[in-house]
Design an enzyme around this catalytic site. Structure first.
Site, PDB file in Angstrom:
ATOM      1  N   MET A  54       2.153  -3.647  -3.329  1.00 16.34           N
ATOM      2  CA  MET A  54       1.324  -2.535  -3.818  1.00 16.34           C
ATOM      3  C   MET A  54       2.066  -1.747  -4.906  1.00 16.34           C
ATOM      4  O   MET A  54       1.703  -0.610  -5.225  1.00 16.34           O
ATOM      5  CB  MET A  54       0.931  -1.608  -2.664  1.00 16.34           C
ATOM      6  CG  MET A  54       0.088  -2.336  -1.608  1.00 16.34           C
ATOM      7  SD  MET A  54      -1.016  -1.253  -0.700  1.00 16.34           S
ATOM      8  CE  MET A  54       0.149  -0.155   0.071  1.00 16.34           C
ATOM      9  N   HIS A  68      10.842  -1.408  -5.049  1.00 17.87           N
ATOM     10  CA  HIS A  68      12.210  -1.038  -4.696  1.00 17.87           C
ATOM     11  C   HIS A  68      12.971  -2.310  -4.332  1.00 17.87           C
ATOM     12  O   HIS A  68      12.422  -3.426  -4.402  1.00 17.87           O
ATOM     13  CB  HIS A  68      12.221  -0.006  -3.558  1.00 17.87           C
ATOM     14  CG  HIS A  68      11.392  -0.402  -2.376  1.00 17.87           C
ATOM     15  ND1 HIS A  68      11.706  -1.478  -1.575  1.00 17.87           N
ATOM     16  CD2 HIS A  68      10.221   0.107  -1.884  1.00 17.87           C
ATOM     17  CE1 HIS A  68      10.797  -1.596  -0.627  1.00 17.87           C
ATOM     18  NE2 HIS A  68       9.866  -0.661  -0.787  1.00 17.87           N
ATOM     19  N   GLY A  95      13.696  -3.627  -1.608  1.00 14.09           N
ATOM     20  CA  GLY A  95      13.057  -4.454  -0.579  1.00 14.09           C
ATOM     21  C   GLY A  95      12.127  -5.482  -1.216  1.00 14.09           C
ATOM     22  O   GLY A  95      12.158  -6.675  -0.871  1.00 14.09           O
ATOM     23  N   HIS A  96      11.323  -5.023  -2.166  1.00 11.84           N
ATOM     24  CA  HIS A  96      10.420  -5.948  -2.866  1.00 11.84           C
ATOM     25  C   HIS A  96      11.231  -6.999  -3.636  1.00 11.84           C
ATOM     26  O   HIS A  96      10.892  -8.189  -3.638  1.00 11.84           O
ATOM     27  CB  HIS A  96       9.538  -5.200  -3.862  1.00 11.84           C
ATOM     28  CG  HIS A  96       8.597  -4.203  -3.241  1.00 11.84           C
ATOM     29  ND1 HIS A  96       8.753  -2.838  -3.395  1.00 11.84           N
ATOM     30  CD2 HIS A  96       7.494  -4.357  -2.475  1.00 11.84           C
ATOM     31  CE1 HIS A  96       7.783  -2.212  -2.762  1.00 11.84           C
ATOM     32  NE2 HIS A  96       6.998  -3.104  -2.190  1.00 11.84           N
ATOM     33  N   GLN A 109      -7.480  -1.264   2.505  1.00 11.46           N
ATOM     34  CA  GLN A 109      -6.575  -1.129   3.651  1.00 11.46           C
ATOM     35  C   GLN A 109      -6.197   0.309   3.925  1.00 11.46           C
ATOM     36  O   GLN A 109      -5.371   0.580   4.798  1.00 11.46           O
ATOM     37  CB  GLN A 109      -5.345  -2.024   3.486  1.00 11.46           C
ATOM     38  CG  GLN A 109      -4.377  -1.594   2.407  1.00 11.46           C
ATOM     39  CD  GLN A 109      -3.302  -2.641   2.185  1.00 11.46           C
ATOM     40  OE1 GLN A 109      -3.580  -3.743   1.730  1.00 11.46           O
ATOM     41  NE2 GLN A 109      -2.061  -2.320   2.511  1.00 11.46           N
ATOM     42  N   ASP A 123       7.060  -4.937   7.728  1.00  9.10           N
ATOM     43  CA  ASP A 123       5.680  -4.834   8.210  1.00  9.10           C
ATOM     44  C   ASP A 123       5.444  -6.000   9.170  1.00  9.10           C
ATOM     45  O   ASP A 123       4.745  -6.969   8.848  1.00  9.10           O
ATOM     46  CB  ASP A 123       4.724  -4.885   7.023  1.00  9.10           C
ATOM     47  CG  ASP A 123       4.970  -3.733   6.052  1.00  9.10           C
ATOM     48  OD1 ASP A 123       4.390  -2.665   6.245  1.00  9.10           O
ATOM     49  OD2 ASP A 123       5.785  -3.906   5.125  1.00  9.10           O
ATOM     50  N   SER A 167      11.049   1.935   1.602  1.00  4.79           N
ATOM     51  CA  SER A 167       9.597   1.974   1.571  1.00  4.79           C
ATOM     52  C   SER A 167       9.157   2.798   0.373  1.00  4.79           C
ATOM     53  O   SER A 167       9.811   3.807   0.035  1.00  4.79           O
ATOM     54  CB  SER A 167       9.066   2.628   2.852  1.00  4.79           C
ATOM     55  OG  SER A 167       7.702   2.974   2.688  1.00  4.79           O
TER      56      SER A 167
HETATM   57  P1  AMP Z   1       4.127  -2.985   0.017  1.00  5.86           P
HETATM   58  O1  AMP Z   1       4.249  -2.874  -1.469  1.00  5.86           O
HETATM   59  O2  AMP Z   1       4.680  -1.815   0.753  1.00  5.86           O
HETATM   60  O3  AMP Z   1       2.745  -3.374   0.454  1.00  5.86           O
HETATM   61  O4  AMP Z   1       5.056  -4.186   0.460  1.00  5.86           O
HETATM   62  C1  AMP Z   1       4.951  -5.448  -0.138  1.00  5.86           C
HETATM   63  C2  AMP Z   1       5.830  -6.415   0.610  1.00  5.86           C
HETATM   64  O5  AMP Z   1       7.175  -5.953   0.589  1.00  5.86           O
HETATM   65  C3  AMP Z   1       5.451  -6.555   2.098  1.00  5.86           C
HETATM   66  O6  AMP Z   1       5.575  -7.920   2.473  1.00  5.86           O
HETATM   67  C4  AMP Z   1       6.477  -5.692   2.774  1.00  5.86           C
HETATM   68  O7  AMP Z   1       6.756  -6.098   4.100  1.00  5.86           O
HETATM   69  C5  AMP Z   1       7.681  -5.922   1.888  1.00  5.86           C
HETATM   70  N1  AMP Z   1       8.649  -4.828   2.051  1.00  5.86           N
HETATM   71  C6  AMP Z   1       8.427  -3.513   1.850  1.00  5.86           C
HETATM   72  N2  AMP Z   1       9.534  -2.803   2.155  1.00  5.86           N
HETATM   73  C7  AMP Z   1      10.467  -3.698   2.556  1.00  5.86           C
HETATM   74  C8  AMP Z   1      11.817  -3.598   3.015  1.00  5.86           C
HETATM   75  N3  AMP Z   1      12.442  -2.426   3.128  1.00  5.86           N
HETATM   76  N4  AMP Z   1      12.458  -4.728   3.351  1.00  5.86           N
HETATM   77  C9  AMP Z   1      11.831  -5.938   3.273  1.00  5.86           C
HETATM   78  N5  AMP Z   1      10.571  -6.094   2.851  1.00  5.86           N
HETATM   79  C10 AMP Z   1       9.902  -4.997   2.494  1.00  5.86           C
END
Ligand code: AMP
Length: 291
Positions: free
Chosen positions: A30, A34, A36-37, A61, A150, A185
């Site tokens: 989305m 960061h 994580g992505h 969602q 998640d 996050s």
């Molecule tokens: P989002 O943009 O928050 O919808 O997340 C996109 C993807 O990145 C999803 O598969 C999340 O699980 C993953 N994600 C977000 N934050 C983290 C994190 N801290 N560590 C690992 N994966 C992450």
């Protein structure tokens, strides 16, 4: 790096990779990216010839009163990060492109979506499952990478892919944390200074539960959850929404940890909702899972 906003263009780009016999790994996001992505992107790149990424803040969602309108958006910065990280294709559709006039087909993964986050965010996983199946249909990736952050979403997508025979391999990526343990996050940007200072107690609580898990071959769920609650209760700005021990695949509650289990939690810090989890094994504690 191609940046595309129209489904047909993304479809054609991915189809030309397929025609060349190239393996595609897809990372749905989305935005407000960061580390994580980016870790997901690196895992994707290590397993495939081409990496596609979507940036789409999926209205379906978010529930009424949730943070759709204020969800952080930083498209230019995201594109710079993705370019540097070596993405081949970024798909950034509008809401109208994904849900055109007359759209009326939804994916319901029953049962497991009613628990944990699903109990507090009705319709959330219906929106997640639907958008993922649309994105899979457009890009037809060989695999898609999802973060364990998640964990319920990961389980829901795995179930959907299995039930609908979508033929996409789902790869799980480890949780990336800040140095003080807070799971990265996009929503961490909402936290005030004080909330941010207290938020690492969530990870400390999960680690306390991991110590308790290491201490026996059959540890009551209540003892693990209690360890978590004890740590978080010391922080006045944190309010636990749920803390549950569940089966990592089905999200069914577990009364005791006598096989691997997922301790999944949601905590409100002021108006910000934070989720986190840890995979536990009896006699071992935290399970490190390779991507
Ligand atoms: P989002 O943009 O928050 O919808 O997340 C996109 C993807 O990145 C999803 O598969 C999340 O699980 C993953 N994600 C977000 N934050 C983290 C994190 N801290 N560590 C690992 N994966 C992450």
């Amino acid at each position: 790096m191609d940046v595309l906003t129209i489904s047909v263009a993304a479809m054609e780009a991915a189809a030309s990779w397929r025609a060349e016999g190239l393996v595609q790994a897809f990372v749905p996001t989305m935005g407000a990216l960061h580390e994580g992505h980016l870790s997901l992107l690196r895992i994707a790149a290590s397993r495939a010839d081409r990496v596609s990424v979507s940036i789409f803040v999926n209205p379906a969602q978010f529930g009424p009163g949730e943070d759709l309108d204020r969800y952080p958006r930083s498209p230019e910065r995201d594109l710079e990060m993705l370019e540097r990280a070596g993405a081949d294709l970024v798909f950034m559709p509008s809401a109208g492109e994904i849900y055109p006039e007359g759209f009326c087909t939804w994916i319901e993964v029953e049962g497991m979506t009613e628990r944990l986050c699903g109990a507090f965010r009705p319709g959330h996983f219906r929106g997640v499952a639907t958008v993922c199946s649309i994105l899979f249909g457009i890009l037809r990736p060989d695999m898609a990478v999802f973060g364990r952050k998640d964990a319920q979403q990961l389980a829901v997508i795995r179930r959907m892919v299995r039930d609908l025979r979508l033929g996409v391999e789902i790869v799980a990526a480890p949780i990336v944390r800040e140095p003080d343990g807070l799971a990265m996050s996009s929503r961490n940007a909402y936290l005030t200074g004080q909330e941010r200072a207290q938020a690492p107690a969530i990870h400390r609580g999960l680690m306390r539960a991991a110590s308790a898990a290491a201490g026996g071959q059959s540890v009551p769920a209540a003892a693990l959850i209690g360890s978590f609650i004890d740590e978080v209760a010391g922080q006045p700005l944190l309010r636990i929404q749920y803390a549950e021990l569940v089966d990592p695949d089905t999200m069914e509650p577990m009364q005791k940890l006598d096989r691997p289990g997922l301790l999944a939690v949601a905590v409100n810090a002021g108006s910000t909702r934070l989720i986190d989890n840890i995979l536990l094994a009896p006699g071992r504690g935290a399970l490190e899972v390779d991507p």
